[in-house]
Design a protein around this motif. Structure first.
Motif, mmCIF file in Angstrom:
data_model
loop_
_atom_site.group_PDB
_atom_site.id
_atom_site.type_symbol
_atom_site.label_atom_id
_atom_site.label_comp_id
_atom_site.label_asym_id
_atom_site.label_seq_id
_atom_site.Cartn_x
_atom_site.Cartn_y
_atom_site.Cartn_z
ATOM 1 N N ALA A 42 1.036 -1.325 0.293
ATOM 2 C CA ALA A 42 -0.115 -0.088 -0.354
ATOM 3 C C ALA A 42 1.029 1.166 0.148
ATOM 4 N N GLN A 43 1.891 1.241 -0.392
ATOM 5 C CA GLN A 43 2.508 2.635 -0.906
ATOM 6 C C GLN A 43 4.007 3.059 0.036
ATOM 7 N N ALA A 77 9.265 -5.898 -3.989
ATOM 8 C CA ALA A 77 9.747 -4.371 -4.152
ATOM 9 C C ALA A 77 11.367 -4.583 -5.224
ATOM 10 N N HIS A 78 11.875 -5.039 -4.542
ATOM 11 C CA HIS A 78 13.120 -4.737 -5.019
ATOM 12 C C HIS A 78 14.297 -6.303 -4.297
ATOM 13 N N GLY A 79 15.512 -6.825 -5.526
ATOM 14 C CA GLY A 79 16.200 -7.051 -4.354
ATOM 15 C C GLY A 79 16.265 -8.981 -5.735
ATOM 16 N N GLN A 80 16.562 -9.667 -4.941
ATOM 17 C CA GLN A 80 16.827 -11.059 -6.063
ATOM 18 C C GLN A 80 16.886 -12.449 -4.611
ATOM 19 N N VAL A 81 16.481 -13.390 -4.628
ATOM 20 C CA VAL A 81 16.257 -14.395 -4.119
ATOM 21 C C VAL A 81 16.793 -15.832 -5.221
#
Length: 212
Positions: free
Chosen positions: A16-17, A58-62
């Motif tokens: 929700a932002q 929202a950002h990043g990597q697994v």
């Protein structure tokens, strides 16, 4: 058995932002544990869902041992030979007995599980007298015990658990802690949230989300 590592790199989550967390990075190698801590609403469950491939970051990597996923669509999810996830909902069918739930879960996972093996797993959780009752009549702690019994029948080396001790009495808590410890000692890994000090020994780390 080859060693492996689950790696999270610069993960961020927005709802929700509102940014729940950002810049979260860690590695969880085989034979270790990660205890995720933080207050209500800081994103602990959201982080677990991102790790499982159930929600996008929202950002990043697994990065998983055999593959990596970074794009939110389509979601890449490890199968149950790699990961066993227990969330708040537990994933139990209320009208099936505890024993039937274990057998049905194994069938969905493509695993061979006999009724005797299911009963043995439930007995190890102290639920032998509840094995044939429908889950809907069990207490919260007993339902949690049924969910934990599924871990005893799972081949997955990585367990991701959201508050695995919630609702358990003192004896069931001790049993659950011993189960988690034995999994780590055998070369598995545990990533969990908990408001309790689970007290796992050996290689491990704590991750604090949000402000204390």
């Amino acid at each position: 058995m080859a060693s492996w590592v689950l790696t999270a790199m610069d993960l961020a989550c927005q709802k929700a932002q509102r940014t729940l967390f950002e810049g979260v990075s860690f590695s969880v190698p085989a034979g270790s544990w990660l205890h995720i801590e933080g207050g209500n609403g800081c994103g602990k469950t959201s982080l677990l869902r991102i790790l499982c491939g159930l929600s996008p970051a929202a950002h990043g990597q697994v990065k998983w041992p055999s593959f990596s996923s970074s794009s939110p669509s389509p979601l890449s999810r490890p199968d149950r030979s790699v990961l066993h996830y227990i969330g708040h909902a537990l994933g139990l069918k209320p009208d099936l007995s505890a024993c039937e739930n274990l057998c049905a879960d194994a069938q969905v996972s493509g695993l061979a599980l006999s009724r005797a093996q299911a009963l043995q797993a439930l007995a190890a959780q102290g639920l032998q007298s509840r094995a044939h009752l429908p889950v809907r009549v069990l207490s919260q702690g007993q339902r949690q015990g049924v969910a934990l019994a599924r871990l005893r029948t799972s081949p997955a080396r990585l367990w991701i658990l959201d508050e695995p001790l919630v609702g358990l009495d003192a004896q069931a808590t001790a049993t659950a802690r011993a189960l988690l410890q034995s999994h780590v000692d055998a070369g598995g890994a545990v990533v969990m949230t908990s408001h309790h000090d689970v007290g796992l020994q050996g290689p491990g780390a704590r991750l604090q989300l949000g402000r204390t």
